[in-house]
Enzyme design. Structure first.
Site, PDB file in Angstrom:
ATOM      1  N   ASP A   1      20.188  52.727 -24.107  1.00 20.69           N
ATOM      2  CA  ASP A   1      19.494  53.245 -22.246  1.00 20.69           C
ATOM      3  C   ASP A   1      20.679  53.269 -21.421  1.00 20.69           C
ATOM      4  O   ASP A   1      21.696  51.673 -21.625  1.00 20.69           O
ATOM      5  CB  ASP A   1      18.315  52.342 -22.767  1.00 20.69           C
ATOM      6  N   HIS A   2      20.848  53.830 -20.777  1.00 23.68           N
ATOM      7  CA  HIS A   2      21.862  53.949 -19.286  1.00 23.68           C
ATOM      8  C   HIS A   2      23.128  53.264 -20.012  1.00 23.68           C
ATOM      9  O   HIS A   2      23.380  52.537 -19.073  1.00 23.68           O
ATOM     10  CB  HIS A   2      21.196  52.669 -18.679  1.00 23.68           C
TER      11      HIS A   2
HETATM   12  P1  13P Z   1      10.479  49.416 -16.306  1.00 21.27           P
HETATM   13  O1  13P Z   1      11.529  48.047 -16.855  1.00 21.27           O
HETATM   14  O2  13P Z   1      10.167  50.277 -14.817  1.00 21.27           O
HETATM   15  O3  13P Z   1       9.375  50.455 -17.219  1.00 21.27           O
HETATM   16  O4  13P Z   1      11.588  50.807 -16.546  1.00 21.27           O
HETATM   17  C1  13P Z   1      12.457  50.701 -18.171  1.00 21.27           C
HETATM   18  C2  13P Z   1      13.508  52.460 -17.828  1.00 21.27           C
HETATM   19  O5  13P Z   1      13.596  52.770 -16.952  1.00 21.27           O
HETATM   20  C3  13P Z   1      14.175  52.433 -18.833  1.00 21.27           C
HETATM   21  O6  13P Z   1      14.755  52.777 -18.568  1.00 21.27           O
END
Ligand code: 13P
Length: 288
Positions: A85-86
């Site tokens: 993620d990211h």
């Molecule tokens: P939230 O923490 O707002 O649910 O977002 C999660 C997210 O977008 C992880 O990339």
């Protein structure tokens, strides 16, 4: 079942007008709770790992091995993608090497030319290995792993430039933010989402910041091409609240020392309920 790329599950979701949930993991208990819920509900699932969470779990290799072994031991048969993620540029390569089946390269903070060049390179590497790749245009607001972004609306032409490189899915900022939404939040910009959709065609779109978005907005976003929705904070809040209640009731302190199997059980149950609720809203139940 071995880890799978997110490509097929997202194309199915796009065509079937539902979304697959990405739920972020932080430790063994979270991973187990999410996998068991997906299996029980016969839903495909994406496990998200931030670079910070990967570091906390001692590294991406530990995470990939833990998840693969857990799928095996728990006899999970629904499709599971393990997704960075990211990711930073360097983080993407570490995860590819560690055995992740999906990665996100977040080049949204680079000038568009640099985002394009790095994404293009990663498209070639991922294609060769059968790994799905998510790209981002327009920073998602809020805080994640100590990085604070202010919710932007992506430029649809830039989205097309990145989509045309052959990524599997595209995260476009549409006013969404990570964490809790402020009381004066303007809501999702469907105008931006529609403009992006018109430019990128069938590309599955990703909605970050899934915590606290009203159900009607989620459903509208899905109808406009969103096929993956990320949720993290909501699981954290649910875990925290369940654990706080358990401790307040004094159930953990019975003179027997710390037992994670007892203390973490209410939190795990809370995560399972949150994941179930989200899968119901996203429409991914029985879509494995
Ligand atoms: P939230 O923490 O707002 O649910 O977002 C999660 C997210 O977008 C992880 O990339």
């Amino acid at each position: 079942m071995a880890l799978v790329s997110a490509k097929e599950m997202l194309e199915k979701a796009r065509d079937g007008k539902y979304a697959v949930g990405q739920f972020n993991i932080n430790n063994l208990e979270w991973t187990k709770s999410i996998l068991q819920t997906a299996q029980e509900l016969n839903s495909p699932v994406i496990l998200g790992v931030s670079e910070g969470a990967g570091k906390y779990m001692t590294g991406f290799k530990t995470v990939a091995n833990m998840v693969s072994a857990m799928i095996d031991e728990l006899k999970i048969t629904v499709p599971v993608a393990l997704h960075l993620d990211h990711g930073t540029y360097e983080g993407c390569y570490k995860c590819i090497e560690a055995g992740f089946s999906s990665i996100m390269f977040d080049g949204s903070h680079f000038p568009i030319e640099e985002n394009v060049a790095k994404t293009k390179e990663l498209v070639a590497v991922c294609n060769e290995k059968g790994i799905s790749l998510e790209a981002e245009v327009g920073a998602i607001g809020g805080e994640e792993d100590g990085v604070v972004g202010k919710g932007e609306c992506a430029n649809p032409d830039e989205c097309k430039k990145i989509a045309d490189l052959g990524v599997t899915m595209l995260a476009a900022g549409i006013g969404n933010i990570h964490g809790k939404y402020p009381a004066d939040w303007a809501g999702l910009s469907f105008e931006t989402l529609e403009a992006v959709k018109n430019k990128v065609g069938k590309m599955p779109l990703v909605l970050h910041g899934g915590t606290g978005i009203p159900t009607e907005m989620i459903k509208k976003a899905i109808s406009l091409g969103v096929a993956k929705i990320n949720v993290n904070t909501e699981c954290q809040l649910a875990f925290q609240e369940a654990t706080r209640k358990y401790i307040e009731e004094g159930k953990d302190l019975q003179g027997k020392g710390f037992d994670p199997r007892k203390l973490l059980a209410p939190g795990c149950q809370a995560i399972k309920e949150t994941v179930k609720e989200k899968m119901e809203i996203f429409g991914s139940i029985n879509k494995a």
